[in-house]
Design a protein around this motif. Structure first.
Motif, mmCIF file in Angstrom:
data_model
loop_
_atom_site.group_PDB
_atom_site.id
_atom_site.type_symbol
_atom_site.label_atom_id
_atom_site.label_comp_id
_atom_site.label_asym_id
_atom_site.label_seq_id
_atom_site.Cartn_x
_atom_site.Cartn_y
_atom_site.Cartn_z
ATOM 1 N N LEU A 165 0.859 -1.195 0.000
ATOM 2 C CA LEU A 165 0.000 0.000 0.000
ATOM 3 C C LEU A 165 0.892 1.240 0.000
ATOM 4 O O LEU A 165 1.300 1.739 1.070
ATOM 5 C CB LEU A 165 -0.917 -0.009 1.234
ATOM 6 C CG LEU A 165 -1.880 -1.202 1.320
ATOM 7 C CD1 LEU A 165 -1.323 -2.269 2.253
ATOM 8 C CD2 LEU A 165 -3.260 -0.770 1.778
ATOM 9 N N PRO A 166 1.214 1.739 -1.202
ATOM 10 C CA PRO A 166 2.060 2.933 -1.246
ATOM 11 C C PRO A 166 1.257 4.193 -0.979
ATOM 12 O O PRO A 166 0.048 4.251 -1.223
ATOM 13 C CB PRO A 166 2.567 2.955 -2.697
ATOM 14 C CG PRO A 166 2.132 1.672 -3.332
ATOM 15 C CD PRO A 166 0.954 1.199 -2.543
ATOM 16 N N GLY A 167 1.967 5.223 -0.488
ATOM 17 C CA GLY A 167 1.438 6.584 -0.517
ATOM 18 C C GLY A 167 1.701 7.121 -1.913
ATOM 19 O O GLY A 167 1.654 6.377 -2.891
ATOM 20 N N ALA A 168 2.010 8.407 -2.012
ATOM 21 C CA ALA A 168 2.280 8.971 -3.333
ATOM 22 C C ALA A 168 3.589 8.419 -3.900
ATOM 23 O O ALA A 168 4.580 8.298 -3.179
ATOM 24 C CB ALA A 168 2.364 10.489 -3.240
ATOM 25 N N VAL A 169 3.571 8.077 -5.182
ATOM 26 C CA VAL A 169 4.752 7.534 -5.869
ATOM 27 C C VAL A 169 5.000 8.375 -7.116
ATOM 28 O O VAL A 169 4.045 8.727 -7.832
ATOM 29 C CB VAL A 169 4.542 6.052 -6.250
ATOM 30 C CG1 VAL A 169 5.845 5.446 -6.775
ATOM 31 C CG2 VAL A 169 4.018 5.237 -5.069
ATOM 32 N N ASP A 170 6.249 8.652 -7.371
ATOM 33 C CA ASP A 170 6.622 9.530 -8.470
ATOM 34 C C ASP A 170 6.600 8.760 -9.802
ATOM 35 O O ASP A 170 7.617 8.226 -10.246
ATOM 36 C CB ASP A 170 8.032 10.081 -8.185
ATOM 37 C CG ASP A 170 8.400 11.157 -9.173
ATOM 38 O OD1 ASP A 170 7.516 11.585 -9.949
ATOM 39 O OD2 ASP A 170 9.573 11.569 -9.168
ATOM 40 N N THR A 171 5.411 8.695 -10.408
ATOM 41 C CA THR A 171 5.230 7.986 -11.685
ATOM 42 C C THR A 171 4.289 8.825 -12.561
ATOM 43 O O THR A 171 3.699 9.802 -12.073
ATOM 44 C CB THR A 171 4.564 6.605 -11.476
ATOM 45 O OG1 THR A 171 3.183 6.825 -11.106
ATOM 46 C CG2 THR A 171 5.249 5.767 -10.409
ATOM 47 N N PRO A 172 4.060 8.396 -13.806
ATOM 48 C CA PRO A 172 3.090 9.126 -14.658
ATOM 49 C C PRO A 172 1.643 9.024 -14.188
ATOM 50 O O PRO A 172 0.746 9.622 -14.786
ATOM 51 C CB PRO A 172 3.262 8.441 -16.025
ATOM 52 C CG PRO A 172 4.617 7.831 -15.990
ATOM 53 C CD PRO A 172 4.841 7.400 -14.568
ATOM 54 N N TYR A 173 1.398 8.297 -13.131
ATOM 55 C CA TYR A 173 0.030 8.098 -12.610
ATOM 56 C C TYR A 173 -0.739 9.420 -12.476
ATOM 57 O O TYR A 173 -1.890 9.522 -12.890
ATOM 58 C CB TYR A 173 0.148 7.387 -11.254
ATOM 59 C CG TYR A 173 -1.091 7.377 -10.408
ATOM 60 C CD1 TYR A 173 -2.006 6.332 -10.479
ATOM 61 C CD2 TYR A 173 -1.347 8.414 -9.492
ATOM 62 C CE1 TYR A 173 -3.145 6.322 -9.692
ATOM 63 C CE2 TYR A 173 -2.483 8.398 -8.702
ATOM 64 C CZ TYR A 173 -3.371 7.356 -8.808
ATOM 65 O OH TYR A 173 -4.500 7.345 -8.027
ATOM 66 N N PHE A 174 -0.106 10.437 -11.889
ATOM 67 C CA PHE A 174 -0.816 11.694 -11.603
ATOM 68 C C PHE A 174 -1.133 12.452 -12.896
ATOM 69 O O PHE A 174 -2.226 12.986 -13.059
ATOM 70 C CB PHE A 174 -0.003 12.560 -10.642
ATOM 71 C CG PHE A 174 0.116 11.936 -9.279
ATOM 72 C CD1 PHE A 174 -0.955 11.959 -8.408
ATOM 73 C CD2 PHE A 174 1.286 11.289 -8.891
ATOM 74 C CE1 PHE A 174 -0.872 11.360 -7.162
ATOM 75 C CE2 PHE A 174 1.381 10.686 -7.648
ATOM 76 C CZ PHE A 174 0.300 10.716 -6.781
ATOM 77 N N ALA A 175 -0.168 12.473 -13.832
ATOM 78 C CA ALA A 175 -0.421 13.143 -15.112
ATOM 79 C C ALA A 175 -1.547 12.432 -15.849
ATOM 80 O O ALA A 175 -2.428 13.066 -16.440
ATOM 81 C CB ALA A 175 0.850 13.129 -15.961
#
Ligand SMILES: NC(=O)c1ccc[n+]([C@@H]2O[C@H](COP(=O)([O-])OP(=O)(O)OC[C@H]3O[C@@H](n4cnc5c(N)ncnc54)[C@H](OP(=O)(O)O)[C@@H]3O)[C@@H](O)[C@H]2O)c1
Length: 239
Positions: A165-175
């Motif tokens: 269960l990750p918190g925020a991860v630096d991937t293209p997910y947000f874009a």
């Protein structure tokens, strides 16, 4: 070599998991974007399988390729959506449910006989949103559903089951979901860090891991005192 199937392998956390497993596993890498998937396959020595998990045909294609051989099944494919529930379209709800929840459930169900025969392991990439995040209501529901499915499967099936269960991860997910990550805290972690936790969790047959680990505290408060958790969450991120 034993076979690992990784969904979501064309990007972010799934690609990082593939890199982490490379060399020790025969990899079947699943994604939609042919070029990005081929690049990960090149780097890891894995085989690509282009499949859209938003429908039963994609799930069946993965089952057919993995049946009889899979020992490790990693469910990393998924997508997000942000915004109030009232502004969320029915089509968006369907897609989130299908890709984030129905596809992993159906794929696990279809491959279970093989996984049991191989004394295998399933790893789910859920999210801290499983404990409830405002403006991500449907996403939260899919991840809570995934966590519940994993917990029950662990009791029933006689295979290893690990939930990350990750918190925020630096991937293209947000874009891709169309809204950037806006919180000052917690800061996003790297997909490699999540992948390292997942692979280590599978190796040690751990049940559940939050990444970063201190997020476990939020989950404990949520479990022990849900009303207090809701109050604190509203205060930290008012809507
Ligand atoms: N990033 C975060 O902050 C975060 C936090 C907690 C949990 N997670 C979860 O981590 C998992 C991986 O996300 P990520 O951060 O690595 O995002 P990402 O870089 O956008 O990767 C998402 C992956 O899912 C695949 N995917 C999406 N829709 C699909 C579909 N219909 N059929 C097949 N594959 C599909 C994508 O394939 P294509 O690129 O080929 O379309 C891609 O490989 C997701 O389940 C997400 O919910 C992410």
């Amino acid at each position: 070599m034993r076979t690992a199937v990784v969904t979501g392998a064309s990007s972010g956390i799934g690609a990082a998991v593939a890199e982490r497993l490379a060399g020790s596993w025969d990899l079947l890498l699943v994604g939609r974007d042919e070029a990005r998937l081929a690049a990960v396959a090149d780097r890891t020595g894995g085989r690509s399988l282009v499949a859209d998990l938003a429908g039963p045909d994609g799930v069946e294609a993965v089952r057919a390729a993995a049946d009889g051989r899979v020992t490790l099944l990693v469910h990393a494919a998924g997508l997000g959506a942000a915004g109030p529930l009232a502004d969320t379209s029915a089509a968006c709800v369907d897609e989130l449910m299908q890709v984030n929840l129905v596809a992993p459930v159906q794929l696990t169900r279809a491959l279970l006989p093989t996984l049991v025969a191989q004394r295998g392991h399933v790893a789910f990439v859920a999210s801290i949103a499983a404990i409830g995040v405002a403006d991500e209501v449907v996403y939260s529901a899919t991840k809570a559903g995934l966590r519940g499915f994993a917990d029950a499967l662990r009791l029933e099936a006689g295979i290893g089951v690990t939930t990350v269960l990750p918190g925020a991860v630096d991937t293209p997910y947000f874009a891709r979901r169309g809204r950037p990550y806006h919180r000052r805290f917690p800061r996003p972690v790297s997909p490699e860090r999540v992948a390292a936790a997942l692979v280590d969790g599978v190796r040690r047959r751990r049940t559940e891991m939050f990444v970063p680990g201190w997020l476990t505290l939020g989950a404990r408060v949520h479990g022990a005192a849900p009303a207090l958790f809701a109050r604190l969450s509203r205060r930290a991120d008012p809507h």
